[in-house]
Design an enzyme around this catalytic site. Sequence first.
Site, PDB file in Angstrom:
ATOM      1  CE  LYS A  85      -3.226  -1.451   3.196  1.00  0.00           C
ATOM      2  NZ  LYS A  85      -4.450  -1.286   3.998  1.00  0.00           N
TER       3      LYS A  85
ATOM      4  CG  ASP B  35      -9.227   1.936   4.493  1.00  0.00           C
ATOM      5  OD1 ASP B  35     -10.065   1.167   3.981  1.00  0.00           O
ATOM      6  OD2 ASP B  35      -8.081   1.580   4.825  1.00  0.00           O
TER       7      ASP B  35
ATOM      8  CB  THR C 207       4.179   3.391  20.543  1.00  0.00           C
ATOM      9  OG1 THR C 207       4.167   1.976  20.688  1.00  0.00           O
ATOM     10  CG2 THR C 207       5.608   3.890  20.368  1.00  0.00           C
TER      11      THR C 207
ATOM     12  NE  ARG D 210       3.264   3.577  14.850  1.00  0.00           N
ATOM     13  CZ  ARG D 210       2.563   2.541  14.397  1.00  0.00           C
ATOM     14  NH1 ARG D 210       2.242   1.545  15.208  1.00  0.00           N
ATOM     15  NH2 ARG D 210       2.197   2.485  13.142  1.00  0.00           N
TER      16      ARG D 210
HETATM   17  P1  NDP Z   1      -1.357  -1.173  12.389  1.00  0.00           P
HETATM   18  O1  NDP Z   1      -0.404  -2.302  12.618  1.00  0.00           O
HETATM   19  O2  NDP Z   1      -0.980  -0.104  11.425  1.00  0.00           O
HETATM   20  O3  NDP Z   1      -1.660  -0.460  13.811  1.00  0.00           O
HETATM   21  C1  NDP Z   1      -1.972  -1.219  14.939  1.00  0.00           C
HETATM   22  C2  NDP Z   1      -2.368  -0.315  16.092  1.00  0.00           C
HETATM   23  O4  NDP Z   1      -2.786  -1.139  17.192  1.00  0.00           O
HETATM   24  C3  NDP Z   1      -1.221   0.565  16.630  1.00  0.00           C
HETATM   25  O5  NDP Z   1      -1.732   1.792  17.083  1.00  0.00           O
HETATM   26  C4  NDP Z   1      -0.700  -0.286  17.793  1.00  0.00           C
HETATM   27  O6  NDP Z   1      -0.043   0.473  18.793  1.00  0.00           O
HETATM   28  C5  NDP Z   1      -1.997  -0.835  18.347  1.00  0.00           C
HETATM   29  N1  NDP Z   1      -1.793  -2.041  19.138  1.00  0.00           N
HETATM   30  C6  NDP Z   1      -1.466  -3.276  18.681  1.00  0.00           C
HETATM   31  N2  NDP Z   1      -1.385  -4.153  19.704  1.00  0.00           N
HETATM   32  C7  NDP Z   1      -1.631  -3.434  20.840  1.00  0.00           C
HETATM   33  C8  NDP Z   1      -1.717  -3.773  22.225  1.00  0.00           C
HETATM   34  N3  NDP Z   1      -1.497  -5.024  22.643  1.00  0.00           N
HETATM   35  N4  NDP Z   1      -2.049  -2.798  23.104  1.00  0.00           N
HETATM   36  C9  NDP Z   1      -2.282  -1.537  22.678  1.00  0.00           C
HETATM   37  N5  NDP Z   1      -2.234  -1.154  21.383  1.00  0.00           N
HETATM   38  C10 NDP Z   1      -1.904  -2.094  20.488  1.00  0.00           C
HETATM   39  O7  NDP Z   1      -2.724  -1.867  11.989  1.00  0.00           O
HETATM   40  P2  NDP Z   1      -3.957  -1.244  11.143  1.00  0.00           P
HETATM   41  O8  NDP Z   1      -4.142   0.159  11.574  1.00  0.00           O
HETATM   42  O9  NDP Z   1      -3.742  -1.519   9.715  1.00  0.00           O
HETATM   43  O10 NDP Z   1      -5.183  -2.173  11.608  1.00  0.00           O
HETATM   44  C11 NDP Z   1      -5.703  -2.082  12.911  1.00  0.00           C
HETATM   45  C12 NDP Z   1      -7.039  -2.821  12.994  1.00  0.00           C
HETATM   46  O11 NDP Z   1      -7.976  -2.185  12.132  1.00  0.00           O
HETATM   47  C13 NDP Z   1      -6.978  -4.272  12.532  1.00  0.00           C
HETATM   48  O12 NDP Z   1      -7.773  -5.043  13.395  1.00  0.00           O
HETATM   49  C14 NDP Z   1      -7.586  -4.240  11.145  1.00  0.00           C
HETATM   50  O13 NDP Z   1      -8.228  -5.458  10.802  1.00  0.00           O
HETATM   51  C15 NDP Z   1      -8.622  -3.139  11.313  1.00  0.00           C
HETATM   52  N6  NDP Z   1      -8.965  -2.463  10.054  1.00  0.00           N
HETATM   53  C16 NDP Z   1     -10.289  -2.417   9.693  1.00  0.00           C
HETATM   54  C17 NDP Z   1     -10.666  -1.786   8.532  1.00  0.00           C
HETATM   55  C18 NDP Z   1     -12.102  -1.772   8.135  1.00  0.00           C
HETATM   56  O14 NDP Z   1     -12.391  -1.470   6.961  1.00  0.00           O
HETATM   57  N7  NDP Z   1     -13.025  -2.068   9.028  1.00  0.00           N
HETATM   58  C19 NDP Z   1      -9.678  -1.111   7.665  1.00  0.00           C
HETATM   59  C20 NDP Z   1      -8.315  -1.188   8.157  1.00  0.00           C
HETATM   60  C21 NDP Z   1      -7.991  -1.850   9.302  1.00  0.00           C
HETATM   61  P3  NDP Z   1       1.557   0.740  18.745  1.00  0.00           P
HETATM   62  O15 NDP Z   1       1.739   1.920  17.826  1.00  0.00           O
HETATM   63  O16 NDP Z   1       1.911   1.003  20.147  1.00  0.00           O
HETATM   64  O17 NDP Z   1       2.198  -0.523  18.188  1.00  0.00           O
END
Ligand code: NDP
Length: 287
Positions: free
Chosen positions: A70, A107, A156, A159
């Site tokens: 992407k 999105d 984090t 970010r």
């Molecule tokens: P990213 O990997 O880009 O981001 C993940 C986020 O989740 C970060 O902010 C991360 O925090 C946080 N995170 C992960 N694990 C933990 C934890 N244990 N505790 C606290 N925070 C945590 O993923 P995406 O943004 O691409 O996707 C996120 C979700 O959104 C997924 O479930 C995906 O399926 C869903 N999604 C749904 C869409 C829809 O159309 N409905 C479209 C796109 C995504 P940190 O920065 O600290 O790592």
Amino acid sequence: MINGETRLVGIIGWPVEHSLSPVMHNAAFHHRGMNWAYVPLPVPPDRLRDAVRGLRALGFRGANVTIPHKQAVIPLVDSITPEAQAVGAVNTIVVESDGRMWGTNTDVLGFWSDLQAHDVQVEGERVLVLGAGGAARAVVYALARAGAQVTIANRTPARAVALARHMHHMLPARAFRVVEWTVQDLARAAEEHTILVNTTSVGMWPEVDASPWPTGVGFGRIRVVYDVIYRPQETRLLQHARAWGCKTIGGLGMLVRQGAEAWRLWTDQVPPVQVMEEAVRRGLAER
Ligand code: NDP
């Protein structure tokens, strides 16, 4: 039936076999009796440039783009929309009849139009967004563009700060707040915000018992909770919020509507959203 008249679109990713998009788009083409086909296009990273050029050579009308391409696809198209710039990622390519290719990120509109479909007005509202990853970018941009006051909290913190800065750069008239990812700060934020959006992956299948919201903390003045996660369709966060009396919305509508927007861009027709949603529900149930 596929023949010489069939118009082609597809999804470029690596891997792509688990994508729900083919089922969703082909259901819409079938429903409308259109001679179009949406095909999975598995493309390894070192072949992305050839694949994107190939869309033009093979007469594709466009493609969706998914993980891990992407961001890498951005320099490979002729131009990108402000939505793609804000999110920093292209998930949809449109190929014009003169061969020009442009990229966007549906999105943003997917999230926004799902809020509309649920009668959630955000203008002037204080919205707390959990997370600062890819989904957060689309959500924060859509909210701020519509006039919401957005606060970001992320595990984090750096970010969250970087996201707030980027969004302020994209929308200079808007201010973005950041709060710490602590029980005390989230509890306080619940008293200061009316809408909560989870964009973290916490609570996504198979970790369905997890919630990004601190255990034992109420939702304060929050009255709408949106979770972008679509598997499960009702996350633990949404269960708790519903029990608290909030209106709750899961991520399935955003998923369907981002696809519907791509479908509209390629076909210039109003997409059959209901048909697409039913196809996605069936696809999810089979997993
Ligand atoms: P990213 O990997 O880009 O981001 C993940 C986020 O989740 C970060 O902010 C991360 O925090 C946080 N995170 C992960 N694990 C933990 C934890 N244990 N505790 C606290 N925070 C945590 O993923 P995406 O943004 O691409 O996707 C996120 C979700 O959104 C997924 O479930 C995906 O399926 C869903 N999604 C749904 C869409 C829809 O159309 N409905 C479209 C796109 C995504 P940190 O920065 O600290 O790592």
